[in-house]
Motif scaffolding. Structure first.
Motif, PDB file in Angstrom:
ATOM      1  N   GLY A 508      -3.609   6.808   4.130  1.00 41.00           N
ATOM      2  CA  GLY A 508      -4.414   6.185   5.143  1.00 41.00           C
ATOM      3  C   GLY A 508      -5.044   4.883   4.871  1.00 41.00           C
ATOM      4  N   ASP A 509      -5.851   4.353   5.993  1.00 43.28           N
ATOM      5  CA  ASP A 509      -6.271   3.101   5.891  1.00 43.28           C
ATOM      6  C   ASP A 509      -7.881   3.054   6.003  1.00 43.28           C
ATOM      7  OD1 ASP A 509      -6.527   3.620   8.345  1.00 43.28           O
ATOM      8  OD2 ASP A 509      -5.539   1.869   9.175  1.00 43.28           O
ATOM      9  N   ASP A 511      -9.933   3.005   3.630  1.00 47.05           N
ATOM     10  CA  ASP A 511     -10.742   1.829   2.990  1.00 47.05           C
ATOM     11  C   ASP A 511     -10.194   0.426   3.197  1.00 47.05           C
ATOM     12  OD1 ASP A 511     -12.046   3.819   1.256  1.00 47.05           O
ATOM     13  OD2 ASP A 511     -10.332   4.112   0.093  1.00 47.05           O
ATOM     14  N   GLY A 512      -9.499   0.328   4.305  1.00 53.33           N
ATOM     15  CA  GLY A 512      -9.172  -0.934   4.803  1.00 53.33           C
ATOM     16  C   GLY A 512      -7.425  -1.125   4.782  1.00 53.33           C
ATOM     17  N   PRO A 513      -6.906  -2.204   5.376  1.00 57.02           N
ATOM     18  CA  PRO A 513      -5.545  -2.204   5.408  1.00 57.02           C
ATOM     19  C   PRO A 513      -4.842  -2.802   3.790  1.00 57.02           C
ATOM     20  CG  PRO A 513      -6.635  -3.862   6.735  1.00 57.02           C
ATOM     21  CD  PRO A 513      -7.337  -2.757   6.339  1.00 57.02           C
ATOM     22  N   ASP A 514      -5.746  -3.470   3.081  1.00 60.46           N
ATOM     23  CA  ASP A 514      -5.459  -4.063   2.042  1.00 60.46           C
ATOM     24  C   ASP A 514      -5.326  -3.013   0.859  1.00 60.46           C
ATOM     25  OD1 ASP A 514      -5.323  -6.603   2.868  1.00 60.46           O
ATOM     26  OD2 ASP A 514      -7.329  -7.250   2.259  1.00 60.46           O
ATOM     27  N   GLU A 515      -6.386  -2.117   0.953  1.00 65.55           N
ATOM     28  CA  GLU A 515      -6.163  -0.806  -0.038  1.00 65.55           C
ATOM     29  C   GLU A 515      -5.221   0.003   0.256  1.00 65.55           C
ATOM     30  OE1 GLU A 515      -8.160  -0.322  -2.817  1.00 65.55           O
ATOM     31  OE2 GLU A 515      -8.905  -2.431  -2.589  1.00 65.55           O
ATOM     32  N   LYS A 516      -4.633   0.166   1.489  1.00 67.72           N
ATOM     33  CA  LYS A 516      -3.672   1.181   1.857  1.00 67.72           C
ATOM     34  C   LYS A 516      -2.396   0.306   1.356  1.00 67.72           C
ATOM     35  CE  LYS A 516      -1.024   2.693   5.804  1.00 67.72           C
ATOM     36  NZ  LYS A 516      -0.742   2.995   7.204  1.00 67.72           N
ATOM     37  N   GLU A 517      -2.109  -0.997   1.426  1.00 76.74           N
ATOM     38  CA  GLU A 517      -1.025  -1.760   1.061  1.00 76.74           C
ATOM     39  C   GLU A 517      -0.933  -1.603  -0.763  1.00 76.74           C
ATOM     40  OE1 GLU A 517       0.595  -6.127   1.356  1.00 76.74           O
ATOM     41  OE2 GLU A 517      -0.226  -5.462   3.338  1.00 76.74           O
ATOM     42  N   GLN A 520       0.130   2.017  -1.569  1.00 79.16           N
ATOM     43  CA  GLN A 520       1.658   2.239  -1.403  1.00 79.16           C
ATOM     44  C   GLN A 520       2.530   1.541  -2.045  1.00 79.16           C
ATOM     45  OE1 GLN A 520       1.663   1.473   3.169  1.00 79.16           O
ATOM     46  NE2 GLN A 520       1.820   3.431   3.584  1.00 79.16           N
TER      47      GLN A 520
END
Length: 530
Positions: A508-509, A511-517, A520
């Motif tokens: 999931g995101d 913690d924010g999109p950067d952490e998700k990326e 992954q």
């Protein structure tokens, strides 16, 4: 004595339960030990609840307001002659007690609100005589009782909204601050105050943040927890603190800024080498660890935990193998998740030597009845996964990897044992969910995924992540052992890759999109390497 007089503005403190005791005793004696007068009173109260309607409510409110007006007038006219207003205070107490009958008819709460009597009731929380304010606390506790409000959502919401609009939180806490720890009535009123606040949160969860923003409740609780001696109100304070923290990041940060991490660590440190002496004290210690785990959600509190040597304390508690053993593992799991400095400290202070025997299943279960062996197992899997995620290079990384080589790869064998157990459990749950769908019961993909998580999928995913770390360590003997064990179980690397792929696709995101990326990308590297 002087303090008591000053506190009650020259009014002698009324002893609760006094009055008709002698009459009741003689009556009971005359009737073979059965007190018929009490039975009559009980019967009357039941009749009155059955007959409670808007007309009766208006009479109760009018009578209360009349006694309140008389008391205010008497106090203004004779401010330095308590004997002149003592009778009006007793009458006011009786009227407040009568209002408690409304708890038997919550459907009348909207009418109570519309009669505009709530502000007058709440004003009495600041009455010079704390006996009166204690009466009001008792009334509020009864009116907001969970059993009373359980099936009366709309009336409950209306009453709670009205109470909050009229500053009930501020008044309750202001009164709480002047209550004594030694007076029996005051101690009971402390409990009732905390109970009322809990009831308000139950009806309106936003109250948890409101009460911390608007009042000094957190500061009072911190002061209570600091006291070394155990009592029931310290236990309840710890429970309320856990409730305030569990769903509010704002409260977690606020308490952290008040040196709360250090205070909670000091409170649990008392039990590093001794067990709680009673079940109630044991419950309090559990509450304190719940508070600690909630506090460890924001990054800044993890830093405070590290600075206060919380990692070292948790390892000491584990080594002592007392009742808090499992709670210490849980706290370490929270502290080390997504926080490399805590992982590095853990390695530096010989945490590997403490954690890996537990990982191998050597858990002192007799001391951890409240925490099942399985729950601790899942925490330890998470802790080891955090270590691999937080200790990425250098001698610390080598020390971590060496744990999986020593004693003929016993840790990898254990990891594969856990992998098979959780894999089988998730497989069984997946088959069960497919059977449910065959029975034409609708279930979306999110719900199916959550059901699998509950059956152990998350632990399985973390085990696969650990295997990914081990595989990418470029240690040929570790790789050979993993391949051998997979083959023995009639599995291939593709089975592990499939688990990692599902994990990758569901990160999931939060913690924010950067952490998700970033998360992954890490999992993708493991998938490619395998």
């Amino acid at each position: 004595m002087e303090a008591s007089d000053e506190r009650n503005h020259h009014t002698a403190k009324r002893k609760r339960g006094d009055g008709n005791n002698d009459v009741n005793v003689s009556s009971a004696a005359a009737n073979g030990g059965v007190d018929f007068s009490l039975l009559e009173e009980l019967e009357k109260s039941h009749h009155s609840i059955e007959g409670l309607d808007i007309k009766t409510l208006k009479k109760l409110v009018l009578s209360f307001e009349r006694r309140l007006k008389d008391n205010i007038a008497a106090r203004l006219k004779y401010p330095d002659q308590p004997e002149k207003f003592a009778d009006s205070e007793i009458e006011l107490h009786e009227e407040i007690e009568k209002l408690k009958i409304l708890a038997g008819a919550p459907e009348l709460y909207p009418d109570l609100v519309n009669l505009n009597v709530v502000p007058s009731i709440l004003d009495l929380l600041t009455h010079d005589n704390t006996d009166i304010s204690i009466d009001v606390v008792g009334l509020l506790q009864d009116l907001t009782d969970e059993d009373v409000l359980d099936e009366n959502d709309e009336p409950a919401q209306m009453l709670v909204d009205c109470l909050i609009e009229n500053n009930v939180l501020e008044s309750l806490v202001q009164n709480l601050l002047r209550l004594s720890d030694t007076d029996v009535d005051d101690v009971a009123a402390v409990y009732s105050t905390l109970s009322t606040i809990e009831n308000l949160i139950e009806v309106k969860p936003a109250v948890a943040e409101m009460v911390c923003e608007r009042t000094k409740l957190l500061r009072w609780i911190v002061g209570k927890i600091k006291v070394r001696e155990f009592d029931s109100n310290k236990q309840y304070a710890s429970e309320i603190l856990a409730i305030l923290l569990q769903s509010s990041v704002a409260n977690q940060k606020r308490l952290g800024q008040m040196n709360g991490v250090d205070v909670v660590l000091q409170a649990v440190a008392m039990y590093k080498s001794r067990d709680p002496r009673s079940l109630d004290e044991e419950e309090m210690v559990e509450n304190l660890f719940d508070c600690l785990c909630c506090l460890l959600m924001p990054l800044e509190n993890k830093e405070r935990f590290l600075k206060a040597e919380g990692v070292e304390l948790m390892i000491i508690i584990m080594n002592q193998k007392k009742l808090c053993y499992g709670s210490a593992i849980r706290a370490l799991d929270f502290a080390m998740t997504n926080y490399p400095p805590a992982c590095e400290r853990f390695v530096d202070v010989m945490g590997l030597k403490t954690a890996f025997p537990a990982f191998m299943g050597k858990i002192p279960t007799s001391k951890n009845k409240k925490r099942s062996k399985e729950e601790l197992e899942e925490r330890l899997i998470s802790l080891v996964a955090s270590l691999f995620g937080g200790v990425l290079k250098g001698s610390r990384r080598e020390r971590l990897l060496s744990k999986f080589v020593e004693n003929e790869y016993e840790k990898i064998d254990r990891l594969m044992e856990l992998y098979m157990r959780y894999s089988n459990r998730v497989k069984e749950e997946s088959e069960r969910l497919n059977d449910i769908e065959l029975d034409d019961l609708e279930m979306d993909e999110d719900e199916k995924y959550n059901r699998k998580l509950e059956s152990g999928l998350y632990s399985l995913q973390l085990i696969a992540v650990i295997l990914g770390h081990l595989w990418t360590s470029d240690h040929p003997r570790i790789r050979a052992r993993i391949e051998l064990l997979l083959k023995q179980q009639k599995l291939t690397k593709n089975d592990v890759k499939n688990v990692l792929q599902e994990y990758h696709d569901n990160i999931g995101d939060l913690d924010g999109p950067d952490e998700k990326e970033k998360g992954q990308a890490k999992i993708q590297r493991f998938i490619v390497a395998l």
